[in-house]
Write an enzyme that holds these catalytic residues in place. Structure first.
Site, PDB file in Angstrom:
ATOM      1  N   HIS A  75       0.870  -1.199  -0.160  1.00 39.74           N
ATOM      2  CA  HIS A  75       0.256  -0.036   0.052  1.00 39.74           C
ATOM      3  C   HIS A  75       0.326   1.341  -0.280  1.00 39.74           C
ATOM      4  CE1 HIS A  75      -3.636   1.925   1.727  1.00 39.74           C
ATOM      5  NE2 HIS A  75      -3.149   2.953   0.855  1.00 39.74           N
ATOM      6  N   GLU A 123       1.031   8.260  -3.503  1.00 35.76           N
ATOM      7  CA  GLU A 123       1.760   8.330  -2.878  1.00 35.76           C
ATOM      8  C   GLU A 123       3.283   8.498  -2.513  1.00 35.76           C
ATOM      9  OE1 GLU A 123       1.874   5.539  -0.033  1.00 35.76           O
ATOM     10  OE2 GLU A 123      -0.541   5.518  -0.662  1.00 35.76           O
ATOM     11  N   HIS A 127       2.961  10.952   0.234  1.00 33.63           N
ATOM     12  CA  HIS A 127       4.643  10.077   1.345  1.00 33.63           C
ATOM     13  C   HIS A 127       6.109  10.653   1.111  1.00 33.63           C
ATOM     14  CE1 HIS A 127       0.922   8.773   3.096  1.00 33.63           C
ATOM     15  NE2 HIS A 127       0.635   7.854   2.755  1.00 33.63           N
TER      16      HIS A 127
END
Ligand SMILES: *[C@@H]1O[C@H](CO)[C@@H](O)[C@H](O)[C@H]1NC(C)=O
Ligand SMILES: *[C@@H]1O[C@H](CO)[C@@H](O)[C@H](O)[C@H]1NC(C)=O
Ligand SMILES: *[C@@H]1O[C@H](CO)[C@@H](O)[C@H](O)[C@H]1NC(C)=O
Ligand SMILES: *[C@@H]1O[C@H](CO)[C@@H](O)[C@H](O)[C@H]1NC(C)=O
Ligand SMILES: *[C@@H]1O[C@H](CO)[C@@H](O)[C@H](O)[C@H]1NC(C)=O
Length: 260
Positions: A75, A123, A127
């Site tokens: 993920h 992502e 992040h």
């Protein structure tokens, strides 16, 4: 399944390690951004089980599980308490070209309308741009390669199978059985994330592995405790230690009802 995963991993390791050496020289944190916070100390490598993935999202009609996926997928790799560090650092599909064979296998989008690259891009912005203040993650390709390496390092699918923990609709497992299977590889450096289904079953949906800033397993105890406490969200909660845990098989035709 296991042998396919293993050969994928082997091929992946070789190419990734080669790439690692070749690209080690040039992490390029943009100089204008050196004031971005890099005070985080711990990351979560969050893996998801496609069999239960759909149970954890609000709109259950939007999931799809590609036929070739029958293992835990990535993920994300998330620095704790740091998010959306910079929109200034674009990512292009071509940045990931070299990694494409591995990343498509290990980090697929399970949402129908969302392309794989769109997922990776999200992502990265959310992040990756925070992780990128560390050398091993100092650019989009470095960041994704590090996540892939970690996924391959923590190859626990086979440990579960060896311990007899197999996907099933009618067998559930004690928390301790899962814990014992993962222990040799992960110690206590993880959180099992469950989701309660319509029949009040606790379905195992994610595995969050603590990884320090220097990309080794485990974080400071306080950081792990705090994360454990704050892991109760709408898409899951730490699997209760006193309940039995279901490890649902993947239902490719009806991903939203793996065991109805
Ligand atoms: C890092 O610093 C920022 C700004 O000073 C602060 O808001 C944030 O909470 C800090 N993060 C950590 C993990 O200490
Ligand atoms: C569990 O379900 C499988 C099919 O999914 C079936 O073959 C098996 O007999 C069942 N086992 C039990 C104990 O009911
Ligand atoms: C990585 O960081 C952790 C936690 O800060 C520390 O305990 C460990 O010794 C470090 N490992 C290496 C190889 O530097
Ligand atoms: C998690 O949150 C739900 C509501 O959001 C609450 O009902 C439940 O008791 C919480 N569980 C724990 C272990 O805190
Ligand atoms: C597990 O423990 C919690 C409190 O810690 C309790 O609310 C829950 O009912 C228990 N569940 C089972 C299945 O025993």
């Amino acid at each position: 399944m296991q042998s396919r995963m293993m050969s994928l991993i082997w091929a992946g390791c070789v190419s990734i390690l080669i790439g690692w050496v070749l690209t080690q020289d040039q992490p390029h944190w943009p100089t204008a951004e050196t004031s971005l916070p890099c005070n985080w100390t711990c990351m979560l490598l969050t893996l998801q089980w496609p069999g239960s993935f759909c149970l954890g999202i609000d709109n259950k009609n939007i999931c799809r599980i590609p036929q070739n996926i029958d293992y835990w997928t990535i993920h994300g790799l998330w620095p704790l308490h740091a998010r959306n560090c910079c929109r200034c650092w674009p990512i292009f599909h071509s940045h990931l070209q070299e990694l494409e064979p591995e990343i498509s296998q290990l980090w697929p989008s399970l949402i129908k309308s969302r392309s794989y690259f769109a997922f990776w891009k999200d992502e990265w912005f959310k992040h990756g741009t925070c992780a990128a203040c560390v050398e091993n993650m100092g650019s989009a390709p470095h960041y994704f390669r590090t996540a892939l390496k970690l996924r391959m390092l923590f190859e626990f699918d086979s440990l579960l199978a060896i311990a007899g923990i197999k996907p099933s609709c009618n067998v559930s497992y004690k928390y301790d059985e899962v814990h014992d299977a993962l222990g040799p590889l992960l110690g206590d450096n993880y959180v099992l994330q469950c989701i309660t289904d319509v029949k009040e079953r606790e379905a195992w949906v994610q595995l969050k592995i603590f990884v320090s800033k220097n990309v080794t397993l485990g974080c400071k105890k306080e950081e792990m405790m705090q994360t454990f406490k704050s892991s109760n969200t709408t898409t899951g909660h730490p699997c209760p230690k006193n309940a039995t845990i279901f490890y649902f098989p993947i239902n490719y035709e009806h991903p939203k009802e793996p065991c109805s």
